[in-house]
Write a protein that holds these residues in place. Sequence first.
Motif, mmCIF file in Angstrom:
data_model
loop_
_atom_site.group_PDB
_atom_site.id
_atom_site.type_symbol
_atom_site.label_atom_id
_atom_site.label_comp_id
_atom_site.label_asym_id
_atom_site.label_seq_id
_atom_site.Cartn_x
_atom_site.Cartn_y
_atom_site.Cartn_z
ATOM 1 N N LEU A 1 -2.764 -2.916 -1.626
ATOM 2 C CA LEU A 1 -2.358 -2.896 -0.721
ATOM 3 C C LEU A 1 -3.896 -1.847 0.016
ATOM 4 O O LEU A 1 -3.824 -0.891 -0.462
ATOM 5 N N PRO A 2 -4.805 -2.653 -0.670
ATOM 6 C CA PRO A 2 -6.357 -1.813 -0.606
ATOM 7 C C PRO A 2 -6.853 -1.699 0.645
ATOM 8 O O PRO A 2 -7.373 -0.887 0.946
ATOM 9 N N HIS A 3 -6.328 -1.486 1.606
ATOM 10 C CA HIS A 3 -6.816 -1.302 2.630
ATOM 11 C C HIS A 3 -5.756 0.331 3.729
ATOM 12 O O HIS A 3 -6.077 0.889 4.514
ATOM 13 N N VAL A 4 -4.134 0.772 2.405
ATOM 14 C CA VAL A 4 -3.657 1.760 2.472
ATOM 15 C C VAL A 4 -4.400 3.109 1.336
ATOM 16 O O VAL A 4 -4.467 3.365 0.651
ATOM 17 N N PRO A 5 -4.908 4.224 2.601
ATOM 18 C CA PRO A 5 -5.214 5.569 2.069
ATOM 19 C C PRO A 5 -4.525 6.290 0.950
ATOM 20 O O PRO A 5 -2.840 6.470 0.796
ATOM 21 N N VAL A 6 -4.997 5.870 -0.801
ATOM 22 C CA VAL A 6 -3.819 7.049 -1.616
ATOM 23 C C VAL A 6 -4.500 8.495 -2.298
ATOM 24 O O VAL A 6 -5.785 7.904 -2.841
ATOM 25 N N LEU A 7 -3.026 8.819 -2.231
ATOM 26 C CA LEU A 7 -3.731 10.256 -2.612
ATOM 27 C C LEU A 7 -2.911 10.362 -3.777
ATOM 28 O O LEU A 7 -1.818 10.358 -4.126
ATOM 29 N N VAL A 8 -3.544 10.803 -5.223
ATOM 30 C CA VAL A 8 -2.676 11.276 -5.985
ATOM 31 C C VAL A 8 -2.845 12.607 -6.645
ATOM 32 O O VAL A 8 -3.967 13.548 -6.575
ATOM 33 N N ASP A 9 -1.518 13.171 -6.549
ATOM 34 C CA ASP A 9 -1.428 15.424 -6.360
ATOM 35 C C ASP A 9 -0.872 15.439 -7.904
ATOM 36 O O ASP A 9 -0.139 14.778 -8.062
ATOM 37 N N GLY A 10 -1.289 16.534 -7.946
ATOM 38 C CA GLY A 10 0.133 16.862 -9.281
ATOM 39 C C GLY A 10 -0.971 17.400 -10.728
ATOM 40 O O GLY A 10 -1.952 16.210 -10.913
ATOM 41 N N MET A 11 -0.066 17.163 -11.276
ATOM 42 C CA MET A 11 -0.342 17.037 -12.844
ATOM 43 C C MET A 11 -0.828 15.174 -12.853
ATOM 44 O O MET A 11 -1.845 15.024 -14.127
ATOM 45 N N ALA A 12 -0.244 14.639 -11.974
ATOM 46 C CA ALA A 12 -0.818 13.238 -12.139
ATOM 47 C C ALA A 12 -2.028 13.105 -11.957
ATOM 48 O O ALA A 12 -2.530 12.162 -12.349
ATOM 49 N N LYS A 13 -2.935 13.940 -11.014
ATOM 50 C CA LYS A 13 -4.143 13.466 -10.709
ATOM 51 C C LYS A 13 -5.195 13.734 -12.384
ATOM 52 O O LYS A 13 -5.745 13.033 -12.606
ATOM 53 N N ASP A 14 -4.277 15.590 -12.426
ATOM 54 C CA ASP A 14 -5.776 15.415 -13.986
ATOM 55 C C ASP A 14 -5.090 14.342 -15.172
ATOM 56 O O ASP A 14 -5.949 14.003 -16.114
ATOM 57 N N LEU A 15 -3.543 13.911 -15.546
ATOM 58 C CA LEU A 15 -3.313 12.699 -16.341
ATOM 59 C C LEU A 15 -3.796 11.755 -15.744
ATOM 60 O O LEU A 15 -4.456 11.108 -16.779
ATOM 61 N N THR A 16 -4.522 10.880 -14.839
ATOM 62 C CA THR A 16 -4.886 10.065 -14.490
ATOM 63 C C THR A 16 -6.030 10.297 -14.644
ATOM 64 O O THR A 16 -6.964 9.140 -15.255
#
Length: 536
Positions: free
Chosen positions: A359-374
């Motif tokens: 779904l490349p047209h859908v904006p996605v945010l990654v938050d919390g510890m998942a952001k640091d680990l990513t």
Amino acid sequence: MHRTQPEAEGQARQPPAEAAVRKERQRRPARRPGRRPQGRRRRRAGDHRPAGAAGRPAPTPGGPPLPGRRPAHGAAAGRRRRAAHEPARPGRPAPRRRVRPLARPARHPLGGDDHIGGSCLLVESGDTRLLVDAGIRPGDTPEPPRDIAAALQARPEAVVVTHAHADHCGYVPALAARLPRLRVVATPESCRLMPVMWQDSLKVMQQRADVRNSYGGSWQPLYDRTAMDDAVTRLEELPVGVPRRIGDLTVELFPAGHILGAAGAVVRAGDRRVVVTGDISGFRQESVDGYRLPDGARGADLLVLESTCCAEKHDDRETRVGDLVSTVADVHAAGGRVLIPAFALGRAQELALLMRTRLPHVPVLVDGMAKDLTRTFESAADLSIFGGNVAPAPRPPAYDSFTEGVVIATSGMLTAGPAVEWAARILPEADSAVLLSGYQDEESGGRRLLDDARGGAPVHELPARHGTRSVPLRARVDQIRLSAHADRHGLLDIADETRAAQVMLVHGVPWKQRGFRQTLDVRGHATARTAPWQAT
């Protein structure tokens, strides 16, 4: 810095210089011929059987390790090591050596055997003991593995960590603080990920201790910053397929699927072998391939097999991914937003990659510890996750300004973290959705939300720092399982491929294990009780 052992590790040390040997002999006290010190058992080169203290009985097959035993050390041990490599003196025949075989390997489950969480296995042979995993048992106040006292008594030389999830590696800093010589061995990817996991766990434990102790409690985190920093210095990278000698044992890791860096272990004692799968999966994911068994795992004496999903039959993975993508597309087209609570390591990165590719047209945010680990995940895997339509959540939080798209946030069971804050904004929106992507414990916030939604409750109580808070429940709530564990058929395939003399089930629920054990018996696999075991 992580210590990477040379490929030639485990080869014999070079003999000391002859002058040093003579000097050492001059310091030795004279002995009367035919006598040896009282209470001491003579150790010959090649003799790896447990020595024990005088008068202490030898362990019985399958019995627990003797408390207090530890590898020989000190001056006597040094003399034995030098004697093993001492060259023959001119005019004197070489010393006669009687070589005995290694002691039969034994395996003792110390946690995570008939339950999920706090995984810890003790493997021993001769004077060598090592642990496979040392995880925490999750809860409001995390706890160590069930029988951690036995691990401390055994004084293992090393802990081999199968992967970086907290229920397998979360107690390592506390263990290392109490065992100053403990080595911590894992794949290079896990060695990159574990410090981030330990740091976040410490932060969460400190927050919970503050809240609990403000009401008169006295609970303290399982380890402190000093212990965590020390554990990081103990990390030894061991690539898959490279044998490493640890005392009388040899360890070889193999890819286990599941998450980045996950590995099973083949532990050898002479010609005896124990295979520990850790958490394992055989299907390809966006971020990792399935398991690959090495030749050394086939025909082992014991297969220690995880059984998380041993009673489940999973739908085809592509079907489940298709359902998730379709739901997100529908909500986005209607102008809503989607919250996907996700486990910080593995699941969050998998979901982000799916959204980016499908779904490349859908904006996605990654938050919390998942952001640091990513960010660490990208570096360890040489993989690009952030970019295109996927971005780290901004600070200050965009709870109200991010009005359409997908939010992937921790915690996966909706017990704490930014996922709870996002849920407070999204649950009242009729055009939006909350999709739970993983297992939800009976006491978790995610399970309570599912129950309320299925029961038609008009409001839901979200967890808060001090108690709960009520929010209207108008959004769509559903669960889409994207398990990273092998299901019943996948586990049977692993048992068939390994063809071990015996199979022992761990990391599961007893009633499910009983049923799966019967299935293994019917298919011709001899099973061992989930209990102390020794090779015959």
